[in-house]
Design an enzyme around this catalytic site. Structure first.
Site, PDB file in Angstrom:
ATOM      1  N   CYS A   6     -59.825 106.387  85.769  1.00 26.50           N
ATOM      2  CA  CYS A   6     -58.796 106.066  84.685  1.00 26.50           C
ATOM      3  C   CYS A   6     -57.311 106.187  85.127  1.00 26.50           C
ATOM      4  CB  CYS A   6     -58.997 107.103  83.549  1.00 26.50           C
ATOM      5  SG  CYS A   6     -57.675 107.046  82.274  1.00 26.50           S
ATOM      6  N   CYS A   9     -55.257 109.020  83.511  1.00 26.53           N
ATOM      7  CA  CYS A   9     -55.713 110.225  83.727  1.00 26.53           C
ATOM      8  C   CYS A   9     -54.951 110.650  85.290  1.00 26.53           C
ATOM      9  CB  CYS A   9     -57.219 110.441  84.103  1.00 26.53           C
ATOM     10  SG  CYS A   9     -58.050 110.682  82.512  1.00 26.53           S
ATOM     11  N   ASP A  32     -43.254 102.515  79.860  1.00 31.96           N
ATOM     12  CA  ASP A  32     -44.254 101.464  80.217  1.00 31.96           C
ATOM     13  C   ASP A  32     -43.685 100.706  81.461  1.00 31.96           C
ATOM     14  OD1 ASP A  32     -46.641  99.577  78.426  1.00 31.96           O
ATOM     15  OD2 ASP A  32     -45.715  98.615  80.271  1.00 31.96           O
ATOM     16  N   ASN A  88     -53.788  99.416  70.726  1.00 32.70           N
ATOM     17  CA  ASN A  88     -54.629  98.565  70.876  1.00 32.70           C
ATOM     18  C   ASN A  88     -55.775  98.994  71.267  1.00 32.70           C
ATOM     19  OD1 ASN A  88     -52.476  96.199  70.844  1.00 32.70           O
ATOM     20  ND2 ASN A  88     -51.848  96.661  73.013  1.00 32.70           N
ATOM     21  N   HIS A  99     -57.673 104.738  78.108  1.00 36.41           N
ATOM     22  CA  HIS A  99     -57.387 105.956  77.867  1.00 36.41           C
ATOM     23  C   HIS A  99     -56.247 105.664  76.541  1.00 36.41           C
ATOM     24  CE1 HIS A  99     -56.027 110.289  79.291  1.00 36.41           C
ATOM     25  NE2 HIS A  99     -55.397 109.838  78.111  1.00 36.41           N
ATOM     26  N   HIS A 101     -53.777 105.623  73.990  1.00 38.78           N
ATOM     27  CA  HIS A 101     -52.292 105.686  74.030  1.00 38.78           C
ATOM     28  C   HIS A 101     -51.595 104.854  72.862  1.00 38.78           C
ATOM     29  CE1 HIS A 101     -53.715 101.999  76.268  1.00 38.78           C
ATOM     30  NE2 HIS A 101     -52.539 101.584  76.115  1.00 38.78           N
TER      31      HIS A 101
HETATM   32  P1  5GP Z   1     -52.769  98.454  76.570  1.00 37.12           P
HETATM   33  O1  5GP Z   1     -52.777  96.881  76.980  1.00 37.12           O
HETATM   34  O2  5GP Z   1     -53.810  99.240  77.066  1.00 37.12           O
HETATM   35  O3  5GP Z   1     -52.351  98.635  75.116  1.00 37.12           O
HETATM   36  O4  5GP Z   1     -51.276  98.853  77.277  1.00 37.12           O
HETATM   37  C1  5GP Z   1     -51.357  99.378  78.510  1.00 37.12           C
HETATM   38  C2  5GP Z   1     -50.038  99.494  79.083  1.00 37.12           C
HETATM   39  O5  5GP Z   1     -49.976 100.284  80.208  1.00 37.12           O
HETATM   40  C3  5GP Z   1     -49.373  98.177  79.270  1.00 37.12           C
HETATM   41  O6  5GP Z   1     -48.321  97.846  78.358  1.00 37.12           O
HETATM   42  C4  5GP Z   1     -48.857  98.180  80.459  1.00 37.12           C
HETATM   43  O7  5GP Z   1     -47.801  97.463  80.793  1.00 37.12           O
HETATM   44  C5  5GP Z   1     -49.070  99.679  81.061  1.00 37.12           C
HETATM   45  N1  5GP Z   1     -49.276 100.045  82.286  1.00 37.12           N
HETATM   46  C6  5GP Z   1     -50.260  99.626  83.144  1.00 37.12           C
HETATM   47  N2  5GP Z   1     -50.194 100.128  84.249  1.00 37.12           N
HETATM   48  C7  5GP Z   1     -48.932 101.015  84.422  1.00 37.12           C
HETATM   49  C8  5GP Z   1     -48.656 101.908  85.218  1.00 37.12           C
HETATM   50  O8  5GP Z   1     -49.204 102.132  86.540  1.00 37.12           O
HETATM   51  N3  5GP Z   1     -47.589 102.592  84.879  1.00 37.12           N
HETATM   52  C9  5GP Z   1     -47.065 102.599  83.642  1.00 37.12           C
HETATM   53  N4  5GP Z   1     -45.997 103.155  83.464  1.00 37.12           N
HETATM   54  N5  5GP Z   1     -47.326 101.545  82.716  1.00 37.12           N
HETATM   55  C10 5GP Z   1     -48.696 100.856  82.946  1.00 37.12           C
HETATM   56 ZN    ZN Z   2     -57.912 108.844  81.069  1.00 37.61          ZN
END
Ligand code: 5GP
Ligand code: ZN
Length: 115
Positions: A6, A9, A32, A88, A99, A101
């Site tokens: 993950c 994680c 982000d 989401n 994970h 968030h």
């Molecule tokens: P989801 O699409 O799952 O709701 O949100 C995942 C978020 O994680 C996205 O907004 C993406 O920009 C962010 N994200 C993905 N990889 C990384 C990373 O390595 N570091 C950080 N800080 N954010 C990340």
């Molecule tokens: Zn995790």
């Protein structure tokens, strides 16, 4: 419990760097990597809960602590005129990291509304 595959994680373990904005016993929050607004913070429980659909009475304290953290972070980031919290969940919900968030988004007048 950590999930070795993950991404979040790994961030929690410090194996992948992040721009930390808040941490306590239950919660880690960081900026982000692809911000959608001037303030875009990911608020993450320090427990590998895969998604909102996996919240139950065994782990819901982490969710409460995430929202306590959101209120603190919003104040620290100067979001006194408001902000949006987004989760989401699952494929149709557009979740890309498995994970739990919460996206804390603000620092600008947000226009698009789904509900
Ligand atoms: P989801 O699409 O799952 O709701 O949100 C995942 C978020 O994680 C996205 O907004 C993406 O920009 C962010 N994200 C993905 N990889 C990384 C990373 O390595 N570091 C950080 N800080 N954010 C990340
Ligand atoms: Zn995790």
């Amino acid at each position: 419990m950590k999930d070795e595959s993950c991404l979040f994680c790994k961030i929690l373990a410090g194996e992948i760097p992040s721009a930390k904005v808040y941490e306590d016993e239950y919660v880690f929050a960081f900026r982000d990597i692809n911000p959608q607004a001037p303030v875009h913070v990911l608020v993450v429980p320090k427990e590998h809960i895969p998604c909102a659909d996996a919240i139950d009475e065994s782990n819901s304290l982490y969710v409460a602590k995430c929202f306590e953290a959101i209120a603190k972070i919003a104040k620290a980031e100067g979001l006194e005129t408001g902000y949006r919290v987004i989760n989401n969940c699952g494929e149709d919900g557009g979740q890309s990291v498995q994970h739990l968030h919460f996206h804390l988004i603000g620092g600008v007048k947000l226009s698009e509304k789904i509900i």
